[in-house]
Design an enzyme around this catalytic site. Sequence first.
Site, PDB file in Angstrom:
ATOM      1  N   ASP A   1      33.533  52.497  59.141  1.00 14.63           N
ATOM      2  CA  ASP A   1      34.592  51.979  60.031  1.00 14.63           C
ATOM      3  C   ASP A   1      35.146  50.666  59.488  1.00 14.63           C
ATOM      4  O   ASP A   1      36.352  50.421  59.524  1.00 14.63           O
ATOM      5  CB  ASP A   1      34.038  51.731  61.447  1.00 14.63           C
ATOM      6  CG  ASP A   1      33.861  53.035  62.221  1.00 14.63           C
ATOM      7  OD1 ASP A   1      34.289  54.090  61.706  1.00 14.63           O
ATOM      8  OD2 ASP A   1      33.265  52.993  63.321  1.00 14.63           O
TER       9      ASP A   1
ATOM     10  N   GLU B   1      43.691  37.263  30.961  1.00 13.38           N
ATOM     11  CA  GLU B   1      42.640  37.727  31.880  1.00 13.38           C
ATOM     12  C   GLU B   1      42.537  39.248  31.946  1.00 13.38           C
ATOM     13  O   GLU B   1      41.490  39.802  32.267  1.00 13.38           O
ATOM     14  CB  GLU B   1      42.904  37.198  33.300  1.00 13.38           C
ATOM     15  CG  GLU B   1      42.678  35.715  33.469  1.00 13.38           C
ATOM     16  CD  GLU B   1      41.211  35.339  33.309  1.00 13.38           C
ATOM     17  OE1 GLU B   1      40.376  36.006  33.934  1.00 13.38           O
ATOM     18  OE2 GLU B   1      40.926  34.397  32.542  1.00 13.38           O
TER      19      GLU B   1
ATOM     20  N   GLU C   1      38.064  39.398  37.439  1.00 16.69           N
ATOM     21  CA  GLU C   1      36.866  38.673  37.889  1.00 16.69           C
ATOM     22  C   GLU C   1      36.823  38.553  39.411  1.00 16.69           C
ATOM     23  O   GLU C   1      35.763  38.610  40.013  1.00 16.69           O
ATOM     24  CB  GLU C   1      36.809  37.276  37.246  1.00 16.69           C
ATOM     25  CG  GLU C   1      36.507  37.354  35.752  1.00 16.69           C
ATOM     26  CD  GLU C   1      36.366  35.998  35.089  1.00 16.69           C
ATOM     27  OE1 GLU C   1      36.531  34.969  35.773  1.00 16.69           O
ATOM     28  OE2 GLU C   1      36.096  35.971  33.874  1.00 16.69           O
TER      29      GLU C   1
END
Length: 491
Positions: free
Chosen positions: A226, A298, A309
């Site tokens: 849920d 990145e 990350e």
Amino acid sequence: MPNSFLTQSNLEPAEPRVEKVFQRLQGGILKGHGRDHTVQLFFRFPGNTAQAKALVKALTAKVTSMTQQLADSAAFKSGETTRPFCSLFLTAKGYKALGFSAAKLAAAFPEPPSPIQLPPQVKFADGMAKHGPELGDPAPATWEPGYADAAGAAVIDGMVLLANDSLPALEFAAWDAGRILTSGGAETLVTQAGLALFNKDKSQNLEHFGYVDGRSQPTYLKADRDREEHQLGGVSPWDPAEPVGRVLVPDALAPAADAAHSFGSYLVYRKLDQNVKGFKSKEQDVADALGLTGVAREVAGAYAVGRFEDGTPVVVRDRDGLNLPVPNNFVFSGPAGADPSGGKCPFHAHVRKVSPRGDTAGDPDNALERSHRITRRGITYGTRAVEPKDDPTIDQMPTGDVGLLFMCFQASIDNQFAFMQRAWANSVGFVKPGTGLDPVIAQPAGTVPVPQKWPNPYGTPAGATVGFESFVTLRGGEFFFCPSLPFLKSL
Ligand code: HEM
């Protein structure tokens, strides 16, 4: 006769049958204990069977049931200090030391062949050390002392796992368990501490390479599904719920009166050391090969892991920041697939290797893929001068002695953990020829790595070729069973 409980999903603890099962089930399987500090004591039983049984009885008094875990967690949320969480596990060797014959164990742990049986079958009964060749592991004789003997043979009979947020309370519990082991004639072979890492606002766990970890898990309780549906981003196209038979098996050694409600689970434990400096330097090599500059660099690490990350899935977008909450409601291929070509999240990315979400040909409803799902319950270990959340420079990153105490529960070691490691992560040809190894966890022993292909630009598969693997090293491990409480109490 198959136990019909195993087909149930979305359990409600107040339902009478579930309540009976939870009273007899150890905690930590269907839901993580969630504590920040752990101690694991790996031990060998005394030679005398009666003494070994008495020792199990004494330790069992400390063990947290699933019912207790839920009560403790509610108490913790309302500000109360809670007792340390405790689990007790046995190896096949440990069961023998308790007096069970090979024939009795073969009947109790049938370990049926997997639907896709890779030879030889990886079995709980054999222990992990024997299955190094199948898993691509370093030889057990090179493991840390205590996980195997000098000749590389299995030595561990059992393991006590203790966990708490209060370190002094945990240290006392570990001292107490150590005292019970020693006075019961057992030898403690390894004492291993775990210490959770967090991101800056403490909302997510990190692992030592600096990535959010523990986000995508099978759910077994209705409340957990849920939460995924209403608070964490939805359950279609990716429904996290699994039937409990994905993780539980009947505990055939429980007393007859409790048999219908007594379950256990197989646990794989692996101490995985991480060369953080090596991994993060390799990320830079990939960024260089892709000609990326500034913050765009990145994405190189995200292509290796499958997430940035901060947890943002690279299949969703080419930069981080989509982490409130961290998304998990996506599939790669199939009718709702976000990236069938592998141009956004390459096929070799760790999360795509170990959870292909629609990539497997001939598995339209993902039933086969899902049958291999594991329930991860690991914790990081080791301390470092600058934690990942504080953005260490390359020179501040450790080359070892930090890592992951990887643990996962499952109903079949062969069909779940071992299949995932050997047929997916360690296979250069999964999910298709030329994919390459999983850059995070592949154990290339016995495999010839092929350089992986990296998207360039984002959305375009196979833009650059760079070889990336082997910054994680197995330092020791074992296969365990997590028995039901009625079994433990019956000894
Ligand atoms: C040091 C070793 C490891 C590191 C650093 C690592 C790191 C990660 C990270 C960052 C994620 C993404 C976040 C998440 O969904 O939880 C992840 C997911 C996952 N990992 Fe690992 N992992 C390691 C070992 C393993 C091993 C040994 C296995 C199994 C053979 C494994 C199986 C998985 C699975 C099943 C997922 C969830 C994938 C999904 O459902 O999307 N991991 N891991």
